[in-house]
Design a protein around this motif. Structure first.
Motif, PDB file in Angstrom:
ATOM      1  N   ILE A 120      43.693 -26.772   7.047  1.00 11.50           N
ATOM      2  CA  ILE A 120      43.332 -25.599   7.850  1.00 11.50           C
ATOM      3  C   ILE A 120      43.026 -26.005   9.283  1.00 11.50           C
ATOM      4  O   ILE A 120      43.480 -25.366  10.246  1.00 11.50           O
ATOM      5  N   LEU A 121      42.254 -27.067   9.446  1.00  6.25           N
ATOM      6  CA  LEU A 121      41.871 -27.523  10.786  1.00  6.25           C
ATOM      7  C   LEU A 121      43.107 -27.945  11.585  1.00  6.25           C
ATOM      8  O   LEU A 121      43.248 -27.583  12.762  1.00  6.25           O
ATOM      9  N   THR A 122      44.004 -28.690  10.955  1.00  6.65           N
ATOM     10  CA  THR A 122      45.232 -29.127  11.635  1.00  6.65           C
ATOM     11  C   THR A 122      46.072 -27.933  12.062  1.00  6.65           C
ATOM     12  O   THR A 122      46.592 -27.875  13.183  1.00  6.65           O
ATOM     13  N   LEU A 123      46.190 -26.954  11.161  1.00 11.60           N
ATOM     14  CA  LEU A 123      46.973 -25.757  11.460  1.00 11.60           C
ATOM     15  C   LEU A 123      46.374 -24.982  12.627  1.00 11.60           C
ATOM     16  O   LEU A 123      47.088 -24.550  13.541  1.00 11.60           O
ATOM     17  N   MET A 124      45.049 -24.821  12.624  1.00 16.27           N
ATOM     18  CA  MET A 124      44.391 -24.039  13.669  1.00 16.27           C
ATOM     19  C   MET A 124      44.455 -24.738  15.019  1.00 16.27           C
ATOM     20  O   MET A 124      44.681 -24.104  16.056  1.00 16.27           O
ATOM     21  N   GLU A 125      44.269 -26.039  15.018  1.00 15.64           N
ATOM     22  CA  GLU A 125      44.263 -26.767  16.283  1.00 15.64           C
ATOM     23  C   GLU A 125      45.660 -26.890  16.878  1.00 15.64           C
ATOM     24  O   GLU A 125      45.825 -26.890  18.101  1.00 15.64           O
ATOM     25  N   SER A 126      46.675 -26.964  16.020  1.00 16.46           N
ATOM     26  CA  SER A 126      48.042 -27.096  16.531  1.00 16.46           C
ATOM     27  C   SER A 126      48.613 -25.751  16.959  1.00 16.46           C
ATOM     28  O   SER A 126      49.459 -25.677  17.856  1.00 16.46           O
ATOM     29  N   ALA A 127      48.147 -24.672  16.325  1.00 17.99           N
ATOM     30  CA  ALA A 127      48.696 -23.349  16.616  1.00 17.99           C
ATOM     31  C   ALA A 127      48.128 -22.751  17.890  1.00 17.99           C
ATOM     32  O   ALA A 127      48.789 -21.990  18.576  1.00 17.99           O
ATOM     33  N   VAL A 128      46.890 -23.090  18.222  1.00 11.33           N
ATOM     34  CA  VAL A 128      46.222 -22.456  19.346  1.00 11.33           C
ATOM     35  C   VAL A 128      45.845 -23.479  20.398  1.00 11.33           C
ATOM     36  O   VAL A 128      45.002 -24.336  20.156  1.00 11.33           O
ATOM     37  N   PRO A 129      46.452 -23.412  21.585  1.00  7.80           N
ATOM     38  CA  PRO A 129      46.050 -24.314  22.661  1.00  7.80           C
ATOM     39  C   PRO A 129      44.646 -23.987  23.119  1.00  7.80           C
ATOM     40  O   PRO A 129      44.226 -22.833  23.069  1.00  7.80           O
ATOM     41  N   GLN A 130      43.911 -25.001  23.549  1.00  6.48           N
ATOM     42  CA  GLN A 130      42.567 -24.761  24.049  1.00  6.48           C
ATOM     43  C   GLN A 130      42.650 -24.040  25.382  1.00  6.48           C
ATOM     44  O   GLN A 130      43.101 -24.599  26.384  1.00  6.48           O
ATOM     45  N   ALA A 131      42.273 -22.782  25.394  1.00  3.80           N
ATOM     46  CA  ALA A 131      42.383 -21.974  26.605  1.00  3.80           C
ATOM     47  C   ALA A 131      41.076 -22.013  27.374  1.00  3.80           C
ATOM     48  O   ALA A 131      40.027 -21.718  26.841  1.00  3.80           O
ATOM     49  N   SER A 132      41.167 -22.375  28.631  1.00  2.27           N
ATOM     50  CA  SER A 132      39.988 -22.370  29.489  1.00  2.27           C
ATOM     51  C   SER A 132      40.370 -21.742  30.818  1.00  2.27           C
ATOM     52  O   SER A 132      40.734 -22.436  31.766  1.00  2.27           O
ATOM     53  N   PRO A 133      40.365 -20.394  30.869  1.00  3.13           N
ATOM     54  CA  PRO A 133      40.802 -19.682  32.063  1.00  3.13           C
ATOM     55  C   PRO A 133      40.013 -20.122  33.294  1.00  3.13           C
ATOM     56  O   PRO A 133      38.785 -20.129  33.282  1.00  3.13           O
ATOM     57  N   GLU A 134      40.737 -20.508  34.334  1.00  4.29           N
ATOM     58  CA  GLU A 134      40.080 -20.923  35.562  1.00  4.29           C
ATOM     59  C   GLU A 134      39.898 -19.719  36.474  1.00  4.29           C
ATOM     60  O   GLU A 134      40.823 -18.952  36.704  1.00  4.29           O
ATOM     61  N   HIS A 135      38.683 -19.566  36.978  1.00  2.00           N
ATOM     62  CA  HIS A 135      38.369 -18.439  37.835  1.00  2.00           C
ATOM     63  C   HIS A 135      38.632 -18.821  39.296  1.00  2.00           C
ATOM     64  O   HIS A 135      37.725 -18.886  40.117  1.00  2.00           O
ATOM     65  N   GLY A 136      39.906 -19.084  39.616  1.00  2.00           N
ATOM     66  CA  GLY A 136      40.239 -19.477  40.975  1.00  2.00           C
ATOM     67  C   GLY A 136      40.184 -18.316  41.938  1.00  2.00           C
ATOM     68  O   GLY A 136      39.789 -18.446  43.092  1.00  2.00           O
ATOM     69  N   THR A 137      40.608 -17.137  41.462  1.00  2.00           N
ATOM     70  CA  THR A 137      40.609 -15.946  42.301  1.00  2.00           C
ATOM     71  C   THR A 137      39.274 -15.220  42.175  1.00  2.00           C
ATOM     72  O   THR A 137      38.693 -15.155  41.103  1.00  2.00           O
ATOM     73  N   LYS A 138      38.808 -14.693  43.295  1.00  2.00           N
ATOM     74  CA  LYS A 138      37.548 -13.946  43.281  1.00  2.00           C
ATOM     75  C   LYS A 138      37.805 -12.538  43.822  1.00  2.00           C
ATOM     76  O   LYS A 138      38.324 -12.401  44.928  1.00  2.00           O
ATOM     77  N   PRO A 139      37.517 -11.489  43.027  1.00  2.00           N
ATOM     78  CA  PRO A 139      36.922 -11.563  41.687  1.00  2.00           C
ATOM     79  C   PRO A 139      37.950 -11.877  40.599  1.00  2.00           C
ATOM     80  O   PRO A 139      39.130 -11.576  40.754  1.00  2.00           O
ATOM     81  N   HIS A 140      37.447 -12.471  39.512  1.00  2.00           N
ATOM     82  CA  HIS A 140      38.255 -12.734  38.328  1.00  2.00           C
ATOM     83  C   HIS A 140      38.185 -11.480  37.462  1.00  2.00           C
ATOM     84  O   HIS A 140      37.107 -11.077  37.025  1.00  2.00           O
ATOM     85  N   VAL A 141      39.339 -10.848  37.220  1.00  2.00           N
ATOM     86  CA  VAL A 141      39.363  -9.546  36.540  1.00  2.00           C
ATOM     87  C   VAL A 141      39.777  -9.709  35.085  1.00  2.00           C
ATOM     88  O   VAL A 141      40.833 -10.274  34.780  1.00  2.00           O
ATOM     89  N   ILE A 142      38.934  -9.214  34.197  1.00  2.00           N
ATOM     90  CA  ILE A 142      39.193  -9.274  32.758  1.00  2.00           C
ATOM     91  C   ILE A 142      39.279  -7.851  32.219  1.00  2.00           C
ATOM     92  O   ILE A 142      38.312  -7.090  32.281  1.00  2.00           O
ATOM     93  N   MET A 143      40.427  -7.498  31.721  1.00  2.00           N
ATOM     94  CA  MET A 143      40.646  -6.173  31.135  1.00  2.00           C
ATOM     95  C   MET A 143      40.459  -6.296  29.626  1.00  2.00           C
ATOM     96  O   MET A 143      41.039  -7.177  28.984  1.00  2.00           O
ATOM     97  N   VAL A 144      39.634  -5.424  29.061  1.00  2.00           N
ATOM     98  CA  VAL A 144      39.297  -5.511  27.633  1.00  2.00           C
ATOM     99  C   VAL A 144      39.916  -4.331  26.896  1.00  2.00           C
ATOM    100  O   VAL A 144      39.692  -3.170  27.263  1.00  2.00           O
ATOM    101  N   VAL A 145      40.706  -4.626  25.844  1.00  2.00           N
ATOM    102  CA  VAL A 145      41.428  -3.584  25.114  1.00  2.00           C
ATOM    103  C   VAL A 145      41.172  -3.717  23.617  1.00  2.00           C
ATOM    104  O   VAL A 145      40.665  -4.731  23.142  1.00  2.00           O
ATOM    105  N   GLY A 146      41.560  -2.676  22.879  1.00  2.00           N
ATOM    106  CA  GLY A 146      41.386  -2.679  21.424  1.00  2.00           C
ATOM    107  C   GLY A 146      41.250  -1.269  20.895  1.00  2.00           C
ATOM    108  O   GLY A 146      41.029  -0.325  21.658  1.00  2.00           O
ATOM    109  N   VAL A 147      41.368  -1.103  19.585  1.00  2.00           N
ATOM    110  CA  VAL A 147      41.238   0.217  18.980  1.00  2.00           C
ATOM    111  C   VAL A 147      39.762   0.611  18.917  1.00  2.00           C
ATOM    112  O   VAL A 147      38.873  -0.221  19.122  1.00  2.00           O
TER     113      VAL A 147
END
Length: 378
Positions: A155-182
């Motif tokens: 499980i650990l191998t599958l999860m780590e290989s499937a998902v890259p470690q995302a670390s969004p860089e806040h280079g632009t100011k302001p950093h805009v995050i749009m939140v969606v969902g049902v």
């Protein structure tokens, strides 16, 4: 017309009463006013608001801290283990039963293991991927403990290989995050908790309430903004959501805001016209900041199981203007859901799972850690 609620500095002189202009519903028109306090006289319009009212005292008492202490991390791990109790019981108990009276894995046992994983809400496709790995190592497995360790590492191998470690860089100011969902997945509370996290880091945060179709959602979000110390932009009920987003970005640019969270109306992922409204908000935001929104965070409810996967796929396909969904937040992993959905999401969507929520508390939403998750699962 936008209503801009800016957090007060201690040095500011309180506004005089005659400078406040309000509608009948108590909505302020002066952009320099702080959020109005909730009087408690209005009947909450949905369960989320009632839950928010119940949690006000806890939220008010929670003092900001610059980072997470060892005790806080340990507390979150304990809550995560508790949230995964249902899945852990299935895996642990049934693995012991599978090995009863046997010393080596055979075809019958492999079928039982496959059924066990599917029962844990891991999903057929993900289970097949895990079973391929387990089958290759079957000749080395002779005890329940070895089987659990093999499944854990797979499980650990599958999860780590499937998902890259995302670390969004806040280079632009302001950093805009749009939140969606049902509706009902916890978008509003997720925004409140994330805003609080950013403010604890010393960031200036603004929340734009672009869910204009539910007055209760706006009121709930205003409470989170006030408690966290974030600026807040809202319009009247049923206003154009894209206009709220636009005014929110304008306010953020004028005030030197670091991070902007844009809330959006909950919608069924199968409703094409409603999905088009999200695209309109995207286009509107990009008129002020060409590469924005920088992140599109999809909030999913762990209790919906495999349906969360179909939601994510359709949202991702529909929001392709800026590359689709950039990250996921999974809420309500509090014991009422089967934790296998987390594994399925990581393996099938190939999208970074950024946050996982295990409760209502402000610190119950934390960055997702695959190793921590697997340790809690077993």
């Amino acid at each position: 017309m936008a209503f801009w609620f800016k957090k007060k500095n201690k040095s500011e002189v309180p506004a005089k009463e005659d400078s406040v202009s309000t509608d009948k519903d108590g909505t302020a028109h002066d952009s320099g006013l702080a959020p109005l306090k909730d009087t408690g006289e209005r009947e909450p319009l949905d369960p989320d608001v009632r839950a928010m009212d119940d949690g006000r005292e806890k939220l008010q008492k929670s003092a900001p801290s610059p980072g997470r202490s060892t005790e806080e991390k340990s507390g979150f791990f304990s809550r995560l283990k508790s949230g995964l109790a249902k899945t852990r019981e299935i895996l642990t108990t049934d693995i012991q039963d599978i090995f009863a009276g046997k010393k080596q894995i055979d075809d019958e046992m492999l079928e039982e293991i496959e059924e066990l994983l599917i029962t844990s809400d891991i999903g057929v496709q993900t289970t097949m991927a895990l079973m391929n790995d387990i089958s290759r190592k079957a000749h080395k497995i002779a005890t329940p403990g070895q089987l659990k360790e093999t499944i854990k590492q797979s499980i650990l191998t599958l999860m780590e290989s499937a998902v890259p470690q995302a670390s969004p860089e806040h280079g632009t100011k302001p950093h805009v995050i749009m939140v969606v969902g049902v509706n009902g997945v916890g978008k509003t509370t997720t925004i409140g908790k994330l805003a609080s996290r950013e403010i604890r880091k010393g960031q200036k945060v603004l929340i734009a309430a672009a869910d204009t179709f539910r007055a209760a959602a706006v009121e709930q979000l205003s409470i989170w903004a006030e408690r966290a110390g974030a600026d807040f932009v809202r319009h009247k009920d049923n206003a154009d959501p894209a206009a709220v987003a636009y005014d929110g970005i304008e306010a953020a640019l004028a005030r030197g805001i670091d991070t902007v969270f844009v809330d959006t109306a909950g919608r069924l992922h199968t409703k094409i016209n409603l999905m088009e409204e999200l695209k309109k908000i995207q286009r509107t935001i990009s008129k002020k900041i060409p590469d924005a929104p920088h992140e599109i965070l999809l909030v999913l409810d762990a209790t919906t199981g495999q349906n969360a996967l179909s939601q994510a796929k359709l949202f991702h396909e529909s929001m392709g203007i800026t590359g689709g969904i950039t990250g996921l937040a999974l809420t309500k992993l509090d014991g009422t859901a089967k934790g296998g959905i987390v594994i399925s999401i990581c393996q099938q969507l190939k999208l970074p799972l950024l946050y996982v929520g295990v409760g209502e508390g402000i610190d119950d939403l934390q960055p997702f850690d695959a190793k921590q998750f697997v340790d809690a699962l077993f």
